[in-house]
Every structure is written in C-alpha cells, then in structure tokens.
Design an enzyme around this catalytic site. Structure first.
Site, PDB file in Angstrom:
ATOM      1  N   GLU A 126       4.211   8.706  11.259  1.00  0.00           N
ATOM      2  CA  GLU A 126       4.021  10.084  11.685  1.00  0.00           C
ATOM      3  C   GLU A 126       3.237  10.897  10.678  1.00  0.00           C
ATOM      4  OE1 GLU A 126       8.077  11.431  12.062  1.00  0.00           O
ATOM      5  OE2 GLU A 126       7.875  12.419  10.139  1.00  0.00           O
ATOM      6  N   CYS A 156       0.624  16.364   6.499  1.00  0.00           N
ATOM      7  CA  CYS A 156       1.700  15.616   5.843  1.00  0.00           C
ATOM      8  C   CYS A 156       1.594  14.188   6.352  1.00  0.00           C
ATOM      9  CB  CYS A 156       3.026  16.266   6.252  1.00  0.00           C
ATOM     10  SG  CYS A 156       4.463  15.310   5.794  1.00  0.00           S
ATOM     11  N   CYS A 183      11.202   2.888   4.922  1.00  0.00           N
ATOM     12  CA  CYS A 183      11.344   3.159   3.486  1.00  0.00           C
ATOM     13  C   CYS A 183      12.526   2.359   2.960  1.00  0.00           C
ATOM     14  CB  CYS A 183      11.576   4.648   3.234  1.00  0.00           C
ATOM     15  SG  CYS A 183      11.730   5.047   1.476  1.00  0.00           S
ATOM     16  N   CYS A 209      17.966   6.824   1.348  1.00  0.00           N
ATOM     17  CA  CYS A 209      18.630   8.129   1.155  1.00  0.00           C
ATOM     18  C   CYS A 209      19.456   8.447   2.409  1.00  0.00           C
ATOM     19  CB  CYS A 209      17.593   9.218   0.901  1.00  0.00           C
ATOM     20  SG  CYS A 209      16.519   8.837  -0.491  1.00  0.00           S
ATOM     21  N   CYS A 254      18.171  10.967   5.283  1.00  0.00           N
ATOM     22  CA  CYS A 254      16.786  10.818   5.736  1.00  0.00           C
ATOM     23  C   CYS A 254      16.682   9.798   6.866  1.00  0.00           C
ATOM     24  CB  CYS A 254      15.917  10.384   4.554  1.00  0.00           C
ATOM     25  SG  CYS A 254      14.240   9.938   5.029  1.00  0.00           S
ATOM     26  N   GLU A 281       8.018   5.848   0.731  1.00  0.00           N
ATOM     27  CA  GLU A 281       8.057   6.239  -0.673  1.00  0.00           C
ATOM     28  C   GLU A 281       6.687   5.883  -1.267  1.00  0.00           C
ATOM     29  OE1 GLU A 281       9.890   7.782  -3.201  1.00  0.00           O
ATOM     30  OE2 GLU A 281       8.086   7.122  -4.218  1.00  0.00           O
ATOM     31  N   ASN A 314      17.028  19.103   7.810  1.00  0.00           N
ATOM     32  CA  ASN A 314      16.797  18.994   9.243  1.00  0.00           C
ATOM     33  C   ASN A 314      17.813  17.994   9.768  1.00  0.00           C
ATOM     34  OD1 ASN A 314      14.331  20.484  10.252  1.00  0.00           O
ATOM     35  ND2 ASN A 314      13.587  19.541   8.356  1.00  0.00           N
ATOM     36  N   CYS A 365      10.538  13.741   7.953  1.00  0.00           N
ATOM     37  CA  CYS A 365      10.696  12.398   7.490  1.00  0.00           C
ATOM     38  C   CYS A 365      11.176  11.388   8.535  1.00  0.00           C
ATOM     39  CB  CYS A 365      11.705  12.429   6.348  1.00  0.00           C
ATOM     40  SG  CYS A 365      11.201  11.465   4.963  1.00  0.00           S
TER      41      CYS A 365
HETATM   42  N1  SAH Z   1       9.837   9.326  -0.210  1.00  0.00           N
HETATM   43  C1  SAH Z   1       9.296  10.510  -0.769  1.00  0.00           C
HETATM   44  C2  SAH Z   1       8.365  11.249   0.181  1.00  0.00           C
HETATM   45  C3  SAH Z   1       8.774  11.305   1.629  1.00  0.00           C
HETATM   46  S1  SAH Z   1      10.239  12.225   1.934  1.00  0.00           S
HETATM   47  C4  SAH Z   1      10.394  11.420  -1.268  1.00  0.00           C
HETATM   48  O1  SAH Z   1      11.553  11.151  -1.000  1.00  0.00           O
HETATM   49  O2  SAH Z   1      10.068  12.386  -1.964  1.00  0.00           O
HETATM   50  C5  SAH Z   1       9.606  13.878   1.789  1.00  0.00           C
HETATM   51  C6  SAH Z   1      10.666  14.923   1.574  1.00  0.00           C
HETATM   52  O3  SAH Z   1      11.485  15.055   2.746  1.00  0.00           O
HETATM   53  C7  SAH Z   1      11.603  14.615   0.427  1.00  0.00           C
HETATM   54  O4  SAH Z   1      11.682  15.739  -0.427  1.00  0.00           O
HETATM   55  C8  SAH Z   1      12.929  14.370   1.109  1.00  0.00           C
HETATM   56  O5  SAH Z   1      14.007  14.723   0.264  1.00  0.00           O
HETATM   57  C9  SAH Z   1      12.804  15.254   2.333  1.00  0.00           C
HETATM   58  N2  SAH Z   1      13.676  14.907   3.457  1.00  0.00           N
HETATM   59  C10 SAH Z   1      14.041  13.691   3.879  1.00  0.00           C
HETATM   60  N3  SAH Z   1      14.864  13.779   4.950  1.00  0.00           N
HETATM   61  C11 SAH Z   1      15.001  15.086   5.220  1.00  0.00           C
HETATM   62  C12 SAH Z   1      15.718  15.824   6.187  1.00  0.00           C
HETATM   63  N4  SAH Z   1      16.430  15.226   7.113  1.00  0.00           N
HETATM   64  N5  SAH Z   1      15.655  17.167   6.146  1.00  0.00           N
HETATM   65  C13 SAH Z   1      14.893  17.801   5.217  1.00  0.00           C
HETATM   66  N6  SAH Z   1      14.193  17.159   4.281  1.00  0.00           N
HETATM   67  C14 SAH Z   1      14.239  15.812   4.270  1.00  0.00           C
HETATM   68 FE1  SF4 Z   2      14.446   8.791   0.545  1.00  0.00          FE
HETATM   69 FE2  SF4 Z   2      11.910   9.714   0.781  1.00  0.00          FE
HETATM   70 FE3  SF4 Z   2      12.543   7.223   1.521  1.00  0.00          FE
HETATM   71 FE4  SF4 Z   2      13.409   9.235   2.958  1.00  0.00          FE
HETATM   72  S1  SF4 Z   2      11.301   8.664   2.682  1.00  0.00           S
HETATM   73  S2  SF4 Z   2      14.604   7.412   2.315  1.00  0.00           S
HETATM   74  S3  SF4 Z   2      13.793  10.772   1.375  1.00  0.00           S
HETATM   75  S4  SF4 Z   2      12.679   8.047  -0.534  1.00  0.00           S
END
Ligand code: SAH
Ligand code: SF4
Length: 374
Positions: free
Chosen positions: A107, A124, A131, A135, A138, A182, A312, A361
């Site tokens: 996306e 974006c 990934c 997390c 996410c 990531e 979100n 994400c």
């Molecule tokens: N993997 C990288 C970049 C992609 S995630 C990282 O983690 O930084 C981009 C951002 O989206 C990160 O700051 C992450 O913490 C945030 N993010 C992930 N899931 C989310 C959610 N459900 N609501 C809001 N922000 C979210």
């Molecule tokens: Fe964590 Fe970023 Fe990967 Fe989502 S995309 S699992 S926030 S590292």
C-alpha cells in the site's frame, strides 16, 4: 510466512528476495551505459535514464524510447506496480492498494499536503511485503514477513503513484517510508531506490524530503548513517520503558531503549538535521503521566522532533486509541515535561487524518484479506 520471534530480530536474518530479471526502474545511468555497450546501443545512456524515469512517471503510453533502446530494455523487467484500488479519505488523503507483478498487495498513501507551511504532496510508501518485526499494534506486523520489495519495485511504486496522483516535478514531492515493512530490514534495496529517485537526471527528489522510519534496528541505523545519499531518519519509540516496549515491539528485546538512545546521540546529524521520534498512543499501555515523563527523558538532549500518533484501531489488535480529551491532556503533559528539560524540537500531535480509511500500516490490505476470508 513467518512471524517474528525475538531470535529472528536479534540475528536479523535477511528477508526473502524477489525473483526475476533486474528491474528497469532500479538501473542507474552507469548500469544502463554498460548494458548499452553490450547491446550495441549507441545513444546516450544518461538521456535514456532520464527519459525512462520521466516517461514512466508522467506518460501513460509506456516506455517509448525507440527501437534500439527497446531491444536494450527488453533485457529488463519493465513492470510497474499497479494501483488497483483507491480509498479516499475526508481530509483529501487517498490510500492506494498497489499490486506487484507477482500478485502481492502493498500500500501507498497519497497526502496532497501535510503541512500548511509546506504545501507539498507526500507519498507514504512500502518497503516490504509484510514485516518481520511483529509489533502488537500494527496490522502489517501480524502478517509476518513475505519478502523484500526490490529497489525497482520501490522506485516503481513512486512512479506509479506519480502517474496516479503526482505533482508535475519530483521537487514538489515528499516521501515517507511509513507504509508496510521495516525499511532498515531491507536497507540495500531502500538505499538503491533512494539514490535513483534522488538522481537529478531522473525524478530528482531531494534526500532532505525523504524520511525513512524504523522500529529501531540499531546496527542498521549505523549503516544507514553512512549512506552517501541519506534521507532523514524517523524512529518509532512507542514506549519509553523497556518492559512496555519489549511487550509491544519485540525489537526492543534485541536493542533496548538505552542502546537506541546512545545510537541516536552518536548519530552523525547534518547541520539542522533532527531525528523524528514517533509515538503511537495505546490507551492504558503507554499514555499515562509516567509515560509522558519517561518519553520526555528519552527525547531530552537529542536533536529531535516528536510526533504523537493516536492508534488507528483495527481488527488484528486488542489495543485501543485514547479519546481526544485524553490525547490532548497527554500531549499537554508531555509538552510541560519537555519544556522542563529544555527540549528544543517540535512536538506535533496527529489529528484523525486517515482514521476513516483505517489509515496505518497495512490495514487496508489486511482488511481486504479478511473480507475474502483468507
Ligand atoms: N517499520 C517502520 C515503518 C513502517 S510503520 C516503523 O515501524 O517505523 C510506520 C509507523 O506507523 C510507525 O511509527 C508505527 O509505529 C506506526 N503504526 C503502526 N501501526 C499503527 C497503527 N495501527 N496506528 C497508528 N500508527 C501505527
Ligand atoms: Fe512494527 Fe513498523 Fe513492522 Fe509495523 S511495519 S510491525 S510498526 S516495524
């Protein structure tokens, strides 16, 4: 597909690579030149590079570069990720599902303007399919890792978005690697894509308008710091004590907050450069008064800006977002703590941008998969 476990994160196994011919979109002028020699193409490789990139971004008619050049280009993969779905949001942002040549959905998000003072378009974009970092808040994290996107697919993603929604020149474009994946787990392809995108003979983005966001892969941050064409860095902090952070971000069990902070202290910032610290607010998990204090402690002394992002919510996490009043009071509390510590950066709190399209994400692609019962 594998979900991250702590050992995976610590040993940083490379993600699976895409298969196939080298992508046209990832070739730099030097490489086009050596291919040109092999293929007896006697035109200018630099001009060809410029035309390829520009034609792809702004012309729907495909790459029309003449017969000889076409023979040369036949040695490469010319597919661009395709935009297959657009979901507009109230605030003008559009979440876009792109399809890779081998059928994976990734996306991108088009934000017509992100900041009143700098009315520029922001895309974006994604760096991986899925990934590995796992997390808990996410949606992409719950997919596990499928594979890296190639440099060609990353550049192709930008070109495809430019075709669909782009400004007329690359100079008006900001890019954030905050979609799926990531980026520092795919540093090689990301770095190459950035070099190509920043080449003035092509699209000509500025490295100062590209932000790469990481969950905190310390050895990779150190490599990123040495890149010749180096975008800005964002780090997702999301909790400022190790117990909470390790619970919601397994990467913290490999590189904890102390190690991360040291790395950010020693980072070779350019003049005026700051790291962006992102903090997703999870109600009852990381949004109390103590959390505000600890976050201020972490940020204190770093050349940083801070961005608070209300979660979100989505079906793959049990975390909840705080309500608006809570967000406002956390933000106020944090602000006061930062002032006490003479923090010099900017604190921003994201509004509901994107919330009505489940905007963070990997959620859109995941939502789709759920609808079809996969
Ligand atoms: N993997 C990288 C970049 C992609 S995630 C990282 O983690 O930084 C981009 C951002 O989206 C990160 O700051 C992450 O913490 C945030 N993010 C992930 N899931 C989310 C959610 N459900 N609501 C809001 N922000 C979210
Ligand atoms: Fe964590 Fe970023 Fe990967 Fe989502 S995309 S699992 S926030 S590292």
């Amino acid at each position: 597909m594998t979900l991250a476990i702590v050992d995976d994160v610590r040993s940083l196994k490379p993600a699976p690579e895409p298969a196939g011919l080298p992508s046209l979109w990832a070739l730099n002028p030097g490489e086009i030149e050596s291919m040109a020699k092999e293929a007896d193409f006697n035109g200018s490789a630099v001009q060809l590079f410029a035309r390829i990139q520009r034609i792809a971004a702004w012309n729907d008619d495909g790459v029309d570069v003449g017969k000889r050049a076409r023979l040369l280009l036949d040695r490469t993969d010319r597919s661009l990720p395709r935009v297959v779905e657009e979901v507009p949001s109230d605030d003008g942002a559009t979440r876009m599902v792109l399809l890779t040549a081998d059928g994976h959905k990734i996306e991108g998000v088009h934000m017509p303007r992100t900041h009143v003072k700098t009315p520029r378009t922001t895309f974006c974009i994604s760096s991986q399919v899925g990934c590995a970092m796992g997390c808990t808040f996410c949606a992409t994290g719950t997919m596990g890792i499928v594979r890296n996107l190639s440099a060609g697919e990353i550049v192709g993603q930008v070109l495809a978005l430019m075709r669909a929604k782009g400004p007329s020149t690359g100079h008006e474009l900001n890019l954030v690697f905050m979609g799926m994946g990531e980026p520092l787990h795919n540093l090689e392809h990301v770095a190459r894509a950035v070099e190509i995108l920043c080449d003035e003979r092509g699209i000509g983005l500025s490295e100062k308008r590209i932000t790469v966001s990481t969950s905190g892969l310390v050895p990779q941050i150190e490599r990123f710091a040495q890149l010749a064409v180096r975008p800005l860095l964002a780090v997702s902090i999301n909790a400022a004590d190790d117990a909470t952070r390790s619970r919601i971000m397994p990467v913290n069990r490999a590189w904890n907050l102390g190690v991360l902070k040291k790395t950010l202290e020693h980072y070779p910032y350019r003049r005026g450069e700051k790291v962006l610290l992102a903090y997703v607010l999870l109600h009852g998990e990381n949004d109390g008064d103590d959390d505000a204090r600890r976050l201020a402690d972490f940020a204190a002394g770093l050349p940083a800006n801070l961005n608070l992002i209300p979660l979100n919510e989505h079906g793959r996490t049990s975390h909840k977002a705080p309500d608006d009043a809570w967000i406002a009071s956390f933000s106020k509390r944090l602000y006061d703590e930062l002032v006490l510590r003479e923090f010099r950066g900017v604190l921003t709190t994201r509004n509901n941008r994107g919330r009505d399209v489940q905007g963070a994400c990997g959620q859109l692609v995941q939502g789709e998969a759920q609808k079809r019962g996969r």
